[in-house]
Design a protein around this motif. Structure first.
Motif: not given
Length: 455
Positions: A17, A49-50, A53, A57, A86, A298
């Motif tokens: 991000a 992006f944040t 994400s 999550s 990850t 994304p």
């Protein structure tokens, strides 16, 4: 050398991000965007992006426990822990030569641009870890670092060529001009394409039927929030939750499906100015060519079809995990399998019925490859100390990007040990890739001719 590696590691530690917007701002200034416009685009991209994400999550944290509860109720035990992407990324960056992948990617991209072998400027440097993982696998099998970088170079070239071929279709589906996807996950389209060709011959599957068509058929029940609530409640029932937990899961799924399209608007807001500026600049430098920006997936996240396919794939994956011969991995961290849904979306152009069939067909490949990689990933995790494991514990990923390509290309040199299976699989993947590539290029060429004629 150590200082350079420390700088690279520090930049990567900022996260996608922050790292990707920095690249975008620098690229914007190079192509002579105004400082305020470049910074605005970069920060907006960081917000997008944040947000994406956070939503992924949130969705994973919501669905994964229900999936685990469903498996626990069956009493089936699978020995390989699913650490998700990850884990693989962490292990990849522990490789001593990892930071050298950046100059390799950039140099290959520049050479191909100059030689007119690609029209894609790859700004998705964050996902360089995918090339590193492939290289690490080659080293583990052959012990050769030069071979590892050679195979990574081949992967980089395939990513650029695939991005070129997908650009027209991606622009049409996303509505964002001048961008494409350079993520390795799209490689799985070469596996799905032959099956999609067969499905298109069946009248039922050869009709336009996306999320909007579904909404027209069943009205309010296909609205994002309502459909999310219904699907969430169904998961709660399958997980044997109580009433309060079922309703909570329903609301959480409704929230996720409602907000995904909202976040995607910020990708459009950020990427449109930068893609236009890069295209204008590059077109002056490369006269007669239209260059595009390659990004992570994304910006496609506003497509409801992707998320419906993701949710559909969860129970399919769980059932396959329980009964698929040769599977030892327990899906958990990778249960939200975008590496399956995104290629299915691109191959079918968002045709929902075909997407669901292709996702069902594609699930075993992810489980088999995840199982096959388990000993190798576990050994790397233990040797590098990147991931702490218990004695005898195995770890892998149930949603490895481009699983067929990744397994075949990373193991191809195992032929020296008499293992010809990876070479055969790579050959079959390559046939699918060529067929799919030709179809995409034919579609783009036809659209260009039609545009010229209309003008």
């Amino acid at each position: 050398m150590d200082i350079l590696q420390d700088v690279v590691n520090w930049l990567l530690g900022l996260g996608a991000a922050v790292f990707v917007p920095i690249i975008i701002i620098i690229a914007g200034l190079i192509v002579r965007m105004k400082l305020k416009d470049a910074v605005s685009s970069g920060i907006t991209l960081g917000v997008a992006f944040t947000g994406m994400s956070m939503l992924i999550s949130f969705m994973t944290d919501t669905i994964a426990p229900a999936a685990e509860a469903m498996l626990e109720s069956t009493g089936i035990s699978l020995p390989v822990v699913d650490g998700g992407w990850t884990t693989m990324s962490t292990i990849s960056w522990s490789w001593p030569y990892a930071f050298l992948m950046f100059p390799l990617l950039i140099i290959i991209n520049i050479i191909m641009l100059v030689l007119k072998k690609t029209n894609t400027f790859n700004a998705d440097l964050w996902n360089v870890w995918g090339k590193i993982f492939t290289a690490v696998a080659v080293v583990a099998i052959t012990g050769s670092v030069p071979l590892a970088f050679l195979v990574a170079a081949v992967q980089i070239i395939f990513e650029l060529k695939t991005a070129d071929a997908h650009q027209h279709r991606i622009e049409k589906l996303s509505g964002i001009p001048g961008v494409t996807c350079t993520h390795k996950m799209v490689f799985f389209g070469a596996v799905l394409y032959p099956f999609d060709m067969l499905l298109r011959k069946i009248p039922f599957f050869n009709k336009d039927f996306d999320a909007e068509a579904l909404k027209n058929k069943i009205g309010i029940f296909a609205e994002n929030h309502v459909l999310g609530f219904i699907l969430g409640c169904l998961f709660g029932l399958l997980a044997q939750y109580d009433v309060a937990e079922i309703l909570t899961l329903g609301i959480k799924c409704a929230t996720a499906l409602t907000l995904f399209p909202v976040i995607t608007k910020y990708f459009m807001q950020a990427l449109s100015p930068i893609s236009e500026a890069i295209s204008d600049f590059m077109n002056k430098k490369f006269e007669g060519r239209t260059l595009v920006v390659g990004l992570d997936w994304p910006f496609l996240g506003g497509s409801n079809e992707i998320w419906l396919a993701v949710i559909w794939s969860v129970p399919v994956t769980l059932v396959c995990a329980m009964f698929l011969p040769g599977n030892d991995i327990l899906p958990f961290a990778g249960i939200i399998n975008l590496a399956l849904a995104v290629p299915a979306y691109l191959v079918t152009k968002g045709n929902l019925p075909r997407m669901l069939v292709l996702c069902t067909i594609g699930v075993p490949a992810f489980l088999w490859v995840g199982t096959a990689f388990a000993p190798f990933i576990t050994e790397l995790a233990n040797s590098t100390g990147a991931v702490t494991l218990g004695a005898g514990q195995l770890i892998s990923n149930s949603s490895i990007d481009g699983p067929v390509f990744t397994y075949a290309i990373s193991h191809i040199f195992d032929i020296i040990n008499g293992n010809v299976l990876p070479a055969i699989i790579f050959g079959l993947w390559l046939i699918g890739f060529v067929l799919y590539y030709r179809d995409l290029m034919k579609e783009a060429k036809a659209a260009k001719v039609q545009q010229v004629e209309s003008e």
